[in-house]
Motif scaffolding. Sequence first.
Motif, PDB file in Angstrom:
ATOM      1  N   PHE A  19       0.837  -1.193   0.000  1.00  0.00           N
ATOM      2  CA  PHE A  19       0.000   0.000   0.000  1.00  0.00           C
ATOM      3  C   PHE A  19       0.875   1.247   0.000  1.00  0.00           C
ATOM      4  N   GLY A  20       1.074   1.813  -1.181  1.00  0.00           N
ATOM      5  CA  GLY A  20       1.853   3.034  -1.293  1.00  0.00           C
ATOM      6  C   GLY A  20       0.964   4.205  -1.648  1.00  0.00           C
ATOM      7  N   ALA A  21       1.469   5.393  -1.450  1.00  0.00           N
ATOM      8  CA  ALA A  21       0.678   6.597  -1.744  1.00  0.00           C
ATOM      9  C   ALA A  21       0.278   6.649  -3.214  1.00  0.00           C
ATOM     10  N   GLY A  22       1.160   6.133  -4.090  1.00  0.00           N
ATOM     11  CA  GLY A  22       0.854   6.141  -5.513  1.00  0.00           C
ATOM     12  C   GLY A  22      -0.356   5.290  -5.856  1.00  0.00           C
ATOM     13  N   ARG A  97       7.605   8.285 -10.171  1.00  0.00           N
ATOM     14  CA  ARG A  97       6.179   8.417  -9.879  1.00  0.00           C
ATOM     15  C   ARG A  97       5.936   8.833  -8.431  1.00  0.00           C
ATOM     16  N   THR A  98       6.788   8.369  -7.518  1.00  0.00           N
ATOM     17  CA  THR A  98       6.613   8.771  -6.117  1.00  0.00           C
ATOM     18  C   THR A  98       6.831  10.273  -5.961  1.00  0.00           C
ATOM     19  N   ALA A  99       7.846  10.796  -6.654  1.00  0.00           N
ATOM     20  CA  ALA A  99       8.121  12.233  -6.562  1.00  0.00           C
ATOM     21  C   ALA A  99       7.017  13.047  -7.223  1.00  0.00           C
ATOM     22  N   ALA A 100       6.540  12.588  -8.391  1.00  0.00           N
ATOM     23  CA  ALA A 100       5.460  13.289  -9.085  1.00  0.00           C
ATOM     24  C   ALA A 100       4.173  13.266  -8.258  1.00  0.00           C
ATOM     25  N   THR A 101       3.924  12.131  -7.595  1.00  0.00           N
ATOM     26  CA  THR A 101       2.744  12.012  -6.736  1.00  0.00           C
ATOM     27  C   THR A 101       2.852  12.951  -5.547  1.00  0.00           C
ATOM     28  N   VAL A 280       5.456  12.406   2.687  1.00  0.00           N
ATOM     29  CA  VAL A 280       6.435  11.651   3.482  1.00  0.00           C
ATOM     30  C   VAL A 280       6.404  10.170   3.110  1.00  0.00           C
ATOM     31  N   ALA A 281       5.194   9.643   2.843  1.00  0.00           N
ATOM     32  CA  ALA A 281       5.084   8.240   2.444  1.00  0.00           C
ATOM     33  C   ALA A 281       5.798   8.000   1.115  1.00  0.00           C
ATOM     34  N   CYS A 282       5.648   8.918   0.180  1.00  0.00           N
ATOM     35  CA  CYS A 282       6.347   8.814  -1.104  1.00  0.00           C
ATOM     36  C   CYS A 282       7.859   8.855  -0.902  1.00  0.00           C
ATOM     37  N   THR A 285       9.070   5.496   0.352  1.00  0.00           N
ATOM     38  CA  THR A 285       9.042   4.524  -0.748  1.00  0.00           C
ATOM     39  C   THR A 285      10.205   4.751  -1.698  1.00  0.00           C
ATOM     40  N   SER A 286      10.493   6.010  -2.006  1.00  0.00           N
ATOM     41  CA  SER A 286      11.613   6.349  -2.886  1.00  0.00           C
ATOM     42  C   SER A 286      12.933   5.846  -2.326  1.00  0.00           C
ATOM     43  N   VAL A 287      13.133   6.053  -1.042  1.00  0.00           N
ATOM     44  CA  VAL A 287      14.384   5.614  -0.398  1.00  0.00           C
ATOM     45  C   VAL A 287      14.548   4.101  -0.547  1.00  0.00           C
TER      46      VAL A 287
END
Length: 425
Positions: A19-22, A97-101, A280-282, A285-287
């Motif tokens: 379950f990610g923000a994206g 996508r995480t950064a764009a989100t 913060v969730a994104c 996930t990015s890390v």
Amino acid sequence: MRRKNDVFVFGLAIFAMFFGAGNLIFPPEIGVTTGREWLIAASGFFITGICLPVGGLVAFSRATDVNKFAHRVSGKFNTAYFTLLILAIGPMLGIPRTAATAYEMGIAPNLGGLNPLLVSSIYFVVVYFLVMNPSKLMNNIGRYLTPIILSILSVVMIKGALMGFGVPGDKVIDQNSFSYGFFGGYQTMDAITSVILGAIIVKGLKANGYVRESEQRSMIVRAGIISGVGMALVYGGLLYLGAMANGNNLGLSRAELVMYFAKVTLGTYGIRALGLCITVACLTTSVALVAIASDFFSERSRFSYRGITVAVCTVSAVLAATGLGFIIDIAVPILTILYPATIILIALNIAKVEDHRVFKGSIYTGLAFSVLEVVARSGISESIEHLFNILPFSSEGFAWLIPTLIVSGLVAALRDRINIAAENI
């Protein structure tokens, strides 16, 4: 050390991993697009967004190693497959996508007017620092952030359902609602990510005393059901909210839809709280994804972990600045090719197929028809498009299924005939 509540704990862990923000951006848009057929779309979305990811974990528990997951096709194919997989969930699609989100759902609605490239550059400088200097802070953020996001979403979904955004109307696309939801589940990328996360889950199970493969598989199935129920509730609620807003002609993007529901139900403070949590969730996930990509490529090349991390962050920052819509658009052909191969590998590993000829026949057939679909959908040739459209289940996105089953059956039958003939000699 085993505990009675291990199944529940691992179920929550699997839920948090997938379950990610994206993932929030796809269900509402699918609901808006399919209207009163949202349940049909939901069934397709649940297959690729829930069932396949859990199946991927079960399949990995049988393979036990990334070097064995597709090795029965060939060692080179296994390497190529995981290289493409890491690129997809990494710098080409997943990470940007995480950064764009984060920008479209967390930063733009609350700050606005900031240059996307500047924001993504700052974002990935922070990501680089955290990847190179890992700490327990990120784990703690991830542990507590998911419950906070779920709490906010629960209020949004329940209050939104009680308020009523409207009545679901006709779908606004010509495409089959099931296939639209099915391909929407592709976009979560959870199924292709599952074969990577499987290594983490299996390692965690072993650390807790589940050393036998049968025990690991049983735990994954039961914990997967728990996580699947949680994801179904969240995805289903967001799909329904979208369906209710179907006739309102909102004209909003995928990211804007979620924030619209948050604003209507919770007001300005709600949209700020959700935006902050999603940002913060994104980041967390990015890390994780940057670390996975850097580990994979540094182990298989002469480049250093630091150098690859810089490259991944740089490419991701540039792609993120192009916008969420562009990233989702370029993901379609890549996922159209990767997903059938992943589904086939998951099925063959779960079924404990050992014959490398069955693996090769199934995978190469599935890949051939997946590439044919990409070419047909590109509009390059009307004749190819016509040929593709007459294939069984092509409108549902399963044109590869029947040919793959036929080739698999023929290869298996031929193998049995050869074995019988050899015994009679």
